[in-house]
Design a protein around this motif. Sequence first.
Motif, short mmCIF file in Angstrom:
data_model
loop_
_atom_site.label_atom_id
_atom_site.label_comp_id
_atom_site.label_asym_id
_atom_site.label_seq_id
_atom_site.Cartn_x
_atom_site.Cartn_y
_atom_site.Cartn_z
N ILE A 16 -8.11 -4.61 11.67
CA ILE A 16 -7.19 -4.01 10.68
C ILE A 16 -7.67 -2.39 10.88
O ILE A 16 -6.80 -1.52 10.39
CB ILE A 16 -7.33 -4.59 9.36
N GLU A 17 -8.83 -2.17 11.12
CA GLU A 17 -9.25 -0.93 11.04
C GLU A 17 -8.83 -0.10 12.21
O GLU A 17 -8.21 1.37 12.09
CB GLU A 17 -10.77 -0.75 11.31
N ALA A 18 -8.81 -0.65 13.36
CA ALA A 18 -8.14 -0.20 14.64
C ALA A 18 -6.75 0.00 14.50
O ALA A 18 -5.98 0.97 14.80
CB ALA A 18 -8.58 -0.78 15.92
N LEU A 19 -6.09 -0.94 14.02
CA LEU A 19 -4.51 -0.92 13.92
C LEU A 19 -4.26 0.18 12.83
O LEU A 19 -3.01 0.56 13.19
CB LEU A 19 -4.01 -2.20 13.61
N PHE A 20 -4.79 0.01 11.78
CA PHE A 20 -4.21 1.09 10.47
C PHE A 20 -4.55 2.31 11.22
O PHE A 20 -3.63 3.19 11.06
CB PHE A 20 -5.29 0.75 9.50
N THR A 21 -5.76 2.74 11.88
CA THR A 21 -6.00 4.17 12.43
C THR A 21 -5.14 4.43 13.35
O THR A 21 -4.54 5.49 13.39
CB THR A 21 -7.28 4.43 12.86
N PHE B 286 5.11 6.11 3.28
CA PHE B 286 6.58 6.17 3.85
C PHE B 286 6.93 7.41 4.34
O PHE B 286 7.31 7.71 5.54
CB PHE B 286 7.15 5.98 2.64
N ALA B 287 6.37 8.73 3.87
CA ALA B 287 6.69 10.02 4.06
C ALA B 287 5.44 10.56 5.13
O ALA B 287 5.78 11.55 5.61
CB ALA B 287 6.60 10.91 2.79
N THR B 288 4.81 9.58 5.62
CA THR B 288 3.88 10.14 6.76
C THR B 288 3.18 11.25 6.58
O THR B 288 3.10 12.21 7.20
CB THR B 288 4.56 10.13 8.27
N VAL B 289 2.54 11.44 4.94
CA VAL B 289 1.96 12.57 4.78
C VAL B 289 0.52 12.36 4.86
O VAL B 289 -0.38 13.28 5.66
CB VAL B 289 2.15 12.77 3.41
N GLY B 290 0.15 11.44 4.22
CA GLY B 290 -1.47 11.25 4.29
C GLY B 290 -2.28 11.54 3.46
O GLY B 290 -3.62 11.40 3.33
N LEU B 291 -1.79 12.37 2.46
CA LEU B 291 -2.60 12.41 1.18
C LEU B 291 -2.98 11.25 0.32
O LEU B 291 -2.07 10.31 0.42
CB LEU B 291 -1.80 13.25 0.18
N SER B 292 -4.04 11.19 -0.48
CA SER B 292 -4.48 10.05 -1.01
C SER B 292 -5.35 10.42 -2.12
O SER B 292 -5.97 11.37 -2.27
CB SER B 292 -5.09 9.20 -0.07
N THR B 293 -5.20 9.50 -3.55
CA THR B 293 -5.86 9.68 -4.71
C THR B 293 -7.17 8.97 -4.19
O THR B 293 -8.07 8.80 -5.25
CB THR B 293 -5.11 9.22 -5.67
N GLY B 294 -7.61 8.45 -3.19
CA GLY B 294 -8.85 7.93 -2.90
C GLY B 294 -8.93 6.37 -2.99
O GLY B 294 -10.09 5.75 -3.09
N ILE B 295 -7.69 5.60 -2.91
CA ILE B 295 -7.79 4.18 -3.12
C ILE B 295 -7.50 3.44 -1.58
O ILE B 295 -7.61 2.21 -1.78
CB ILE B 295 -6.64 3.70 -4.32
N THR B 296 -7.20 4.31 -0.75
CA THR B 296 -7.03 3.35 0.40
C THR B 296 -7.97 2.61 0.99
O THR B 296 -7.76 1.49 1.30
CB THR B 296 -6.38 4.50 1.62
N ALA B 297 -9.12 3.22 1.19
CA ALA B 297 -10.18 2.18 1.77
C ALA B 297 -10.35 1.05 0.85
O ALA B 297 -10.95 -0.08 1.28
CB ALA B 297 -11.41 3.31 1.84
N ASP B 298 -10.27 1.14 -0.52
CA ASP B 298 -10.71 0.40 -1.31
C ASP B 298 -9.64 -0.95 -1.55
O ASP B 298 -9.76 -1.99 -2.31
CB ASP B 298 -10.88 0.61 -2.83
N LEU B 299 -8.32 -0.96 -0.98
CA LEU B 299 -7.41 -1.82 -1.10
C LEU B 299 -7.51 -3.01 -0.23
O LEU B 299 -8.23 -3.04 0.61
CB LEU B 299 -5.89 -1.26 -0.56
N PRO B 300 -7.28 -4.21 -0.55
CA PRO B 300 -7.45 -5.32 0.11
C PRO B 300 -6.42 -5.34 1.56
O PRO B 300 -5.75 -4.22 1.74
CB PRO B 300 -7.08 -6.52 -0.59
N SER B 301 -6.86 -6.36 2.62
CA SER B 301 -6.36 -6.10 3.78
C SER B 301 -4.80 -6.32 3.78
O SER B 301 -4.14 -5.79 4.47
CB SER B 301 -7.06 -7.09 4.62
N SER B 302 -4.43 -7.06 2.88
CA SER B 302 -2.96 -7.40 2.61
C SER B 302 -2.27 -6.19 2.53
O SER B 302 -1.04 -5.97 3.05
CB SER B 302 -2.62 -8.65 1.70
N ALA B 303 -2.98 -5.31 1.42
CA ALA B 303 -2.11 -4.13 1.04
C ALA B 303 -2.26 -3.23 2.12
O ALA B 303 -1.40 -2.30 2.30
CB ALA B 303 -2.95 -3.40 -0.15
N HIS B 304 -3.28 -3.07 3.22
CA HIS B 304 -3.32 -2.11 4.23
C HIS B 304 -2.32 -2.79 5.26
O HIS B 304 -1.75 -1.57 5.81
CB HIS B 304 -4.78 -2.47 5.00
N ALA B 305 -2.11 -4.06 5.47
CA ALA B 305 -0.80 -4.35 6.12
C ALA B 305 0.38 -3.89 5.68
O ALA B 305 1.40 -3.57 6.53
CB ALA B 305 -0.87 -5.75 6.43
#
Length: 468
Positions: free
Chosen positions: A71-76, A410-429
């Motif tokens: 999931i780390e490799a695919l997400f990145t 969706f907009a392929t921007v990449g800004l985050s409020t800091g929650i990305t890493a803490d989301l469950p793997s299903s949300a990462h998918a």
Amino acid sequence: MSTLDHVMEKDHMALEARARNIRPLGSRIEHLARHSPARLTLLVFAFIILIITSLLLMPFAKAGPGGASLIEALFTATSAVCVTGLTIVDTATYWTGFGHAVIAIGVQIGGLGVMTLASILGLAVSRHIGLTQRLLAASERKSELGNIGGLLKAVVLVSILAELLIALALFPSIMVREETFLAALGQSIFMALSTFNNAGFVITDAALASFVGNWAVSLPIILGTMVGAIGFPVILNISQNPGSPRRWSLHTKLTLVTYFSIWVLAVAMIGALEWNGSFSNLSTNERLLATLVQGTTPRSSGLSTVDISTMSEGTWFVMDALMFIGAGPASTGGGIKVTTFAVLVLAIIAEARGDRDTEAFGKRIPADVLRLAISATFIGALLVGIATLTILNLSGLPLSRVLFEAISAFATVGLSTGITADLPSSAHAILIILMYLGRVGTMTFAAALALRSRRRVIRMPEDRPIIG
């Protein structure tokens, strides 16, 4: 003829038929490019993502013992190839130099691929729709749109030149903070790729916070983001008609006017909302520069010199709108695109005035373009809405943060409020799917719809439903 001979003859005929249907790989690709360019785009991007993922899964791509998880490799990989910048691990410390090089390659291929494939799709759509018009008005159009080989060369040349200039501009400031020449050079090149391709990846320590008041770093980021975001067709059109705005196409004029009008509005609104908020601990120079950067990068690049999580929800809402609108068509940015937004606004203005046609810069915008704009916007909003609702149920986080994350993906921007890493793997998918669809989905969807354009001899009788 015996039964055995009959069976053998049928098998022989089947083998011959199969051999006729088997095409070389190059022929298959050419067939897809001619008859289904949208499908080719989807397949190409998926294939590149899989290659980058496999490289990041190698043990020497990750710093420390062991290798990265799937999931780390695919997400990145998805974030890199789709030039987004969202991450679930710290890019600077989690990956080795090899990992950084793989991410940079993914960003470069993704950025070039977006501009090239989008331009090719545009050529395919234009040639398909304009065939009858060219036959009927051959005297008015003497030149062809150009060959794909020349288009590829132009895209690569523009990209390399822009990235080289950005790297040269960033190098002195980065060199001051790095111990070796090679380290500074590597970071400068990486940042140049990330900036021009609007990728949002950073491999410097403490991200870009240490450069918040540095004009030598922030200004190249602002200008590099803009050049990458306005789109290759605009760059090409301006280069072919330097100093002659009257000869610029409607697309170029509409993109530039809309892009910079929204930029001015974004800078003013973010400055007003955060000047005495999250920017209050900065000097006047740092506040001004942070406002300019944050008014620019939410449109596409996702680079930030301040912590997004410290900003107000009002600012997040403004950034939501900026990210959703996005950059120019056939650019390295995402979103529904500024021309889509402009066409919708022009249509509203025409309706308010009672005008029959939607017009801009002395040109009439066809009705099918308006339908495409409405379709792209609706599909984008639907994808964001479904993803937001799903992640809300999976994570239990506040709507403001989840919506920001979904639109950023969706907009392929990449800004985050800091929650990305803490989301469950299903949300990462879900974010992976959203990044992929956001990068190639709206582009291919618009092309697929346009390529289906057809003339009808018989039309249904007109009637008007009640609106509003």
